[in-house]
Structure formats: structure tokens, C-alpha cells
Design an enzyme around this catalytic site. Structure first.
Site, mmCIF file in Angstrom:
data_model
loop_
_atom_site.group_PDB
_atom_site.id
_atom_site.type_symbol
_atom_site.label_atom_id
_atom_site.label_comp_id
_atom_site.label_asym_id
_atom_site.label_seq_id
_atom_site.Cartn_x
_atom_site.Cartn_y
_atom_site.Cartn_z
ATOM 1 N N GLY A 184 -0.951 -21.893 66.074
ATOM 2 C CA GLY A 184 -0.841 -20.562 65.488
ATOM 3 C C GLY A 184 -1.281 -19.435 66.402
ATOM 4 O O GLY A 184 -2.436 -19.361 66.778
ATOM 5 N N SER A 185 -0.380 -18.546 66.782
ATOM 6 C CA SER A 185 -0.713 -17.525 67.754
ATOM 7 C C SER A 185 0.424 -16.516 67.845
ATOM 8 O O SER A 185 1.282 -16.460 66.980
ATOM 9 C CB SER A 185 -0.968 -18.187 69.113
ATOM 10 O OG SER A 185 -0.051 -19.249 69.313
#
EC number: 4.1.1.65
Length: 217
Positions: A184-185
Site C-alpha cells: 500500500g503506497s
């Protein structure tokens, strides 16, 4: 399914945890074992899914700016980019959920002319200030069209490891891998102000394949 090389350590840890929990639940918590094992197997499977490497045909590009990651376009706006360009730019931000492929790819072809790692916070990746406050790596490529293009890997609330495998002077090839972000980024791309943007907020992107902008020669 081919797995990314960055998966090795995570999968070893996940496998050990899975084996321990499975042993304890089946031997000591028998009546609860299925309730524990079913979600555990799903989570274990998601770890493998996260590190998958899709088979994609990467074409050669000159004017096209290619989506650097799989995800969703969450921001397109004019900003002042002061780290490298020192000028106004168009920022295109793509958010990656934990279910997306997290391989990071060059958005344009050319030469890597700048790279810098910044320690920082871990705000949620869709927060506007994550671009300047979070842990991040900034890279810049001088494109084949003689433009400076800046792109930034940004760690999120869950993502705590940024990997980048290039250095100043390296050749950049649009759509080809240069790094990875775990869990997640976000990726920001900063383009010259006269760039033609062909994506819109809400678009789902496929890294290395989809064209998000075109630059004038």
C-alpha cells in the site's frame, strides 16, 4: 505464478507464522481450528498475490508517459516542484492498494539524472502532504524528448519499505522496473506544465502499459 524477488523474506516469515498458528489451532484449539485456519489461509494467499509479477509486453516509447504503477489516479493538479525541477509542474498521483501489483516502473525513457532518499512520516498514502512529509524516494529522468520528469515513491501508513534499483547515469526505459514498494503506497509523477494529460481522476492504471500523458518534442 512468478513471484517478485522482494517476496523472499516476507514469505518466509508468513510461512513460519502460518505453520505455528496452524499447529496450535489444530492440536490445542480443535473446536476453533476451522474458524482460525480459513481466514489465515486467505491472508497467507494474499501475501503471495501481493508479490505476483504479471507477464506484460512492454513497448518502446518516446513521447508517451507510461503509468509507473498499477493503481488509481487520485490527483491531477498544477504544483510547484522545488526539489529538482524548481518550476511549475503537473502532478499526477497514483494510489496503490495492498491488492495492486507493487512493482515501480520508469514513466519515461531517457537517463536517470537525480536520485535521493528522504526519511519521513507514514501518513496514509492518499493524504496530500504524504508527497512531502512521508518517507519517499525522488528520482528524475531526462527524457528522450529533452524534458525533465520527476517521480516519487511514497511510503504509506502500511508500506514501510521502499526499494529502488537504479542510480544516477543509468538508462531509463519507460515501463521497465526500477523498484518496489511493500504493502500500500503511492507514486507521484511531475511533468512539464505543457504536457498533454490523457488520464483523469478515478482512472485505474496498469503499470508499464497505460499511457497517462504525452510530452511535446
Amino acid at each position: 505464478m512468478k513471484l517478485h524477488k522482494e517476496s523472499k523474506g516476507t514469505i518466509i516469515v508468513a510461512s513460519v507464522v502460518f505453520a505455528i498458528v496452524a499447529f496450535v489451532s489444530t492440536h490445542y484449539l480443535k473446536m476453533w481450528s476451522l474458524a482460525i485456519l480459513i481466514p489465515l489461509i486467505m491472508i497467507y494467499g494474499l501475501v503471495f498475490w501481493f508479490f505476483r509479477v504479471p507477464n506484460r509486453e512492454i513497448l518502446d516509447h518516446k513521447e508517451n508517459v507510461i503509468a509507473p504503477v498499477d493503481g488509481k489516479v487520485v490527483m491531477i493538479k498544477e504544483v510547484q516542484e522545488d526539489e529538482f525541477m524548481n518550476d511549475k509542474a503537473i502532478q499526477v498521483s497514483i494510489f496503490m492498494s495492498p491488492l495492486n501489483v507493487h512493482i515501480c516502473r520508469f514513466p519515461v525513457s531517457g537517463k536517470v539524472v537525480y536520485k535521493k532518499y528522504h526519511p519521513g512520516k507514514y501518513l496514509v498514502a492518499w493524504h496530500e502532504k504524504s508527497s512531502t512529509d512521508n518517507e519517499r524516494t525522488t528520482l528524475a529522468v531526462e527524457s528522450l524528448t529533452n524534458h525533465k520528469v520527476v517521480f516519487r515513491q511514497i511510503a504509506g501508513y502500511v508500506a514501510r519499505r521502499i526499494v529502488f534499483n537504479c542510480k544516477e547515469g543509468d538508462e531509463a526505459k519507460a515501463g521497465h522496473e526500477f523498484g518496489f514498494i511493500k504493502f500500500g503506497s503511492r507514486m507521484d509523477v511531475f511533468l512539464p506544465i505543457d504536457t498533454e494529460i490523457v488520464c483523469k481522476i478515478g482512472d485505474k492504471t496498469k503499470g508499464g502499459i497505460d499511457v497517462i500523458a504525452r510530452m511535446k518534442e
